[in-house]
Design a protein around this motif. Structure first.
Motif, PDB file in Angstrom:
ATOM      1  N   UNK A  67       0.819  -1.208   0.000  1.00 17.05           N
ATOM      2  CA  UNK A  67       0.000   0.000   0.000  1.00 17.05           C
ATOM      3  C   UNK A  67       0.853   1.259   0.000  1.00 17.05           C
ATOM      4  N   UNK A  68       0.389   2.230  -0.747  1.00 14.35           N
ATOM      5  CA  UNK A  68       0.921   3.592  -0.714  1.00 14.35           C
ATOM      6  C   UNK A  68      -0.330   4.462  -0.687  1.00 14.35           C
ATOM      7  N   UNK A  69      -0.670   4.995   0.481  1.00 19.41           N
ATOM      8  CA  UNK A  69      -1.970   5.631   0.667  1.00 19.41           C
ATOM      9  C   UNK A  69      -1.852   7.029   1.253  1.00 19.41           C
ATOM     10  N   UNK A  70      -2.769   7.878   0.832  1.00 17.92           N
ATOM     11  CA  UNK A  70      -2.968   9.190   1.455  1.00 17.92           C
ATOM     12  C   UNK A  70      -4.074   8.983   2.476  1.00 17.92           C
ATOM     13  N   UNK A  71      -3.810   9.369   3.713  1.00 15.48           N
ATOM     14  CA  UNK A  71      -4.775   9.156   4.785  1.00 15.48           C
ATOM     15  C   UNK A  71      -5.142  10.469   5.458  1.00 15.48           C
ATOM     16  N   UNK A  72      -6.381  10.550   5.879  1.00  9.43           N
ATOM     17  CA  UNK A  72      -6.809  11.663   6.721  1.00  9.43           C
ATOM     18  C   UNK A  72      -7.259  11.062   8.044  1.00  9.43           C
ATOM     19  N   UNK A  73      -6.937  11.769   9.108  1.00 10.45           N
ATOM     20  CA  UNK A  73      -7.279  11.291  10.441  1.00 10.45           C
ATOM     21  C   UNK A  73      -7.961  12.413  11.209  1.00 10.45           C
ATOM     22  N   UNK A  74      -9.050  12.079  11.877  1.00 10.04           N
ATOM     23  CA  UNK A  74      -9.689  13.004  12.811  1.00 10.04           C
ATOM     24  C   UNK A  74      -9.245  12.571  14.199  1.00 10.04           C
ATOM     25  N   UNK A  75      -8.713  13.518  14.965  1.00  9.51           N
ATOM     26  CA  UNK A  75      -8.168  13.231  16.292  1.00  9.51           C
ATOM     27  C   UNK A  75      -8.822  14.190  17.272  1.00  9.51           C
ATOM     28  N   UNK A  76      -9.291  13.671  18.378  1.00  9.85           N
ATOM     29  CA  UNK A  76      -9.975  14.507  19.371  1.00  9.85           C
ATOM     30  C   UNK A  76      -9.313  14.361  20.733  1.00  9.85           C
ATOM     31  N   UNK A  77      -9.355  15.443  21.493  1.00 14.59           N
ATOM     32  CA  UNK A  77      -8.822  15.389  22.857  1.00 14.59           C
ATOM     33  C   UNK A  77      -9.987  15.114  23.801  1.00 14.59           C
ATOM     34  N   UNK A  78      -9.860  14.015  24.536  1.00 15.47           N
ATOM     35  CA  UNK A  78     -10.882  13.609  25.507  1.00 15.47           C
ATOM     36  C   UNK A  78     -10.192  13.380  26.839  1.00 15.47           C
ATOM     37  N   UNK A  79     -10.600  14.092  27.841  1.00 12.75           N
ATOM     38  CA  UNK A  79     -10.019  13.920  29.163  1.00 12.75           C
ATOM     39  C   UNK A  79      -8.527  14.170  29.197  1.00 12.75           C
ATOM     40  N   UNK A  80      -8.036  15.068  28.374  1.00 13.44           N
ATOM     41  CA  UNK A  80      -6.625  15.403  28.355  1.00 13.44           C
ATOM     42  C   UNK A  80      -5.772  14.546  27.439  1.00 13.44           C
ATOM     43  N   UNK A  81      -6.343  13.504  26.827  1.00 16.93           N
ATOM     44  CA  UNK A  81      -5.587  12.635  25.922  1.00 16.93           C
ATOM     45  C   UNK A  81      -6.146  12.717  24.511  1.00 16.93           C
ATOM     46  N   UNK A  82      -5.256  12.662  23.541  1.00 20.14           N
ATOM     47  CA  UNK A  82      -5.671  12.639  22.140  1.00 20.14           C
ATOM     48  C   UNK A  82      -6.035  11.220  21.749  1.00 20.14           C
ATOM     49  N   UNK A  83      -7.162  11.082  21.034  1.00 22.84           N
ATOM     50  CA  UNK A  83      -7.634   9.780  20.545  1.00 22.84           C
ATOM     51  C   UNK A  83      -7.983   9.887  19.079  1.00 22.84           C
ATOM     52  N   UNK A  84      -7.759   8.778  18.379  1.00 21.50           N
ATOM     53  CA  UNK A  84      -8.085   8.707  16.957  1.00 21.50           C
ATOM     54  C   UNK A  84      -9.589   8.449  16.841  1.00 21.50           C
ATOM     55  N   UNK A  85     -10.296   9.379  16.215  1.00 20.82           N
ATOM     56  CA  UNK A  85     -11.742   9.259  16.040  1.00 20.82           C
ATOM     57  C   UNK A  85     -12.088   8.613  14.702  1.00 20.82           C
ATOM     58  N   UNK A  86     -11.285   8.912  13.684  1.00 21.31           N
ATOM     59  CA  UNK A  86     -11.574   8.384  12.361  1.00 21.31           C
ATOM     60  C   UNK A  86     -10.308   8.384  11.519  1.00 21.31           C
ATOM     61  N   UNK A  87     -10.262   7.442  10.593  1.00 18.75           N
ATOM     62  CA  UNK A  87      -9.184   7.418   9.606  1.00 18.75           C
ATOM     63  C   UNK A  87      -9.776   6.982   8.280  1.00 18.75           C
ATOM     64  N   UNK A  88      -9.283   7.606   7.218  1.00 19.98           N
ATOM     65  CA  UNK A  88      -9.713   7.260   5.863  1.00 19.98           C
ATOM     66  C   UNK A  88      -8.480   7.261   4.986  1.00 19.98           C
ATOM     67  N   UNK A  89      -8.227   6.139   4.325  1.00 18.75           N
ATOM     68  CA  UNK A  89      -7.052   6.025   3.469  1.00 18.75           C
ATOM     69  C   UNK A  89      -7.463   5.701   2.048  1.00 18.75           C
ATOM     70  N   UNK A  90      -6.810   6.360   1.106  1.00 18.31           N
ATOM     71  CA  UNK A  90      -7.055   6.160  -0.322  1.00 18.31           C
ATOM     72  C   UNK A  90      -5.747   5.802  -0.994  1.00 18.31           C
ATOM     73  N   UNK A  91      -5.779   4.733  -1.781  1.00 18.83           N
ATOM     74  CA  UNK A  91      -4.587   4.284  -2.486  1.00 18.83           C
ATOM     75  C   UNK A  91      -4.102   5.371  -3.457  1.00 18.83           C
ATOM     76  N   UNK A  92      -2.810   5.643  -3.437  1.00 16.59           N
ATOM     77  CA  UNK A  92      -2.209   6.575  -4.393  1.00 16.59           C
ATOM     78  C   UNK A  92      -1.854   5.774  -5.633  1.00 16.59           C
ATOM     79  N   UNK A  93      -2.436   6.139  -6.743  1.00  8.62           N
ATOM     80  CA  UNK A  93      -2.194   5.438  -8.008  1.00  8.62           C
ATOM     81  C   UNK A  93      -1.193   6.249  -8.811  1.00  8.62           C
ATOM     82  N   UNK A  94      -0.123   5.589  -9.218  1.00 12.78           N
ATOM     83  CA  UNK A  94       0.920   6.308  -9.964  1.00 12.78           C
ATOM     84  C   UNK A  94       1.054   5.789 -11.350  1.00 12.78           C
TER      85      UNK A  94
END
Length: 134
Positions: free
Chosen positions: A107-134
């Motif tokens: 895989x060679x992917x471009x990813x976006x991640x939504x990260x939220x701070x809950x109770x003083x800690x950062x947590x990954x809320x969402x991730x979306x990855x799309x294959x980079x086609x060359x």
């Protein structure tokens, strides 16, 4: 090395930079560190696959921790984080290879991640990855 990387992050404060959560997430993923993954992935996490699927937190964790999934190498580069208050959006590039159920992947992917701070800690809320086609 990966176990050392995970151990080095254990208990690290994440109140400052969401990049720390991304680094811990990747290290825990590579090391199959279930406890750290469960700590870092928000309860209502959603993963959007490169083929348009939508996976729950439970399904994503089951996939990452499955003995049928083997990650031989992975790296995340081009990390750019935009944040405001308790919400951050990261753009990254994830390059990895391994196998799933005996079938190799590269895989060679471009990813976006939504990260939220809950109770003083950062947590990954969402991730979306799309294959980079060359």
């Amino acid at each position: 090395m990966l176990a050392t990387l995970v151990a080095g992050w254990a208990g690290a404060s994440e109140t400052g930079d969401p990049r720390q959560a991304i680094e811990r997430y990747d290290a825990a993923w590579a090391a199959r560190d279930k406890a750290t993954l469960e700590e870092l992935i928000a309860p209502d996490f959603v993963y959007f696959t490169s083929k348009g699927g939508e996976w729950s937190r439970a399904r994503w964790l089951a996939f990452m921790l499955s003995p049928a999934y083997r990650l031989d190498a992975a790296r995340r580069t081009e990390i750019v984080v935009h944040s405001t208050g308790d919400v951050a959006i990261a753009s990254t590039r994830w390059i990895g290879n391994g196998s799933f159920e005996g079938r190799p992947f590269r895989d060679d992917q471009r990813c976006s991640m939504a990260i939220v701070r809950e109770g003083g800690s950062w947590r990954i809320l969402s991730e979306h990855c799309t294959q980079i086609v060359q």
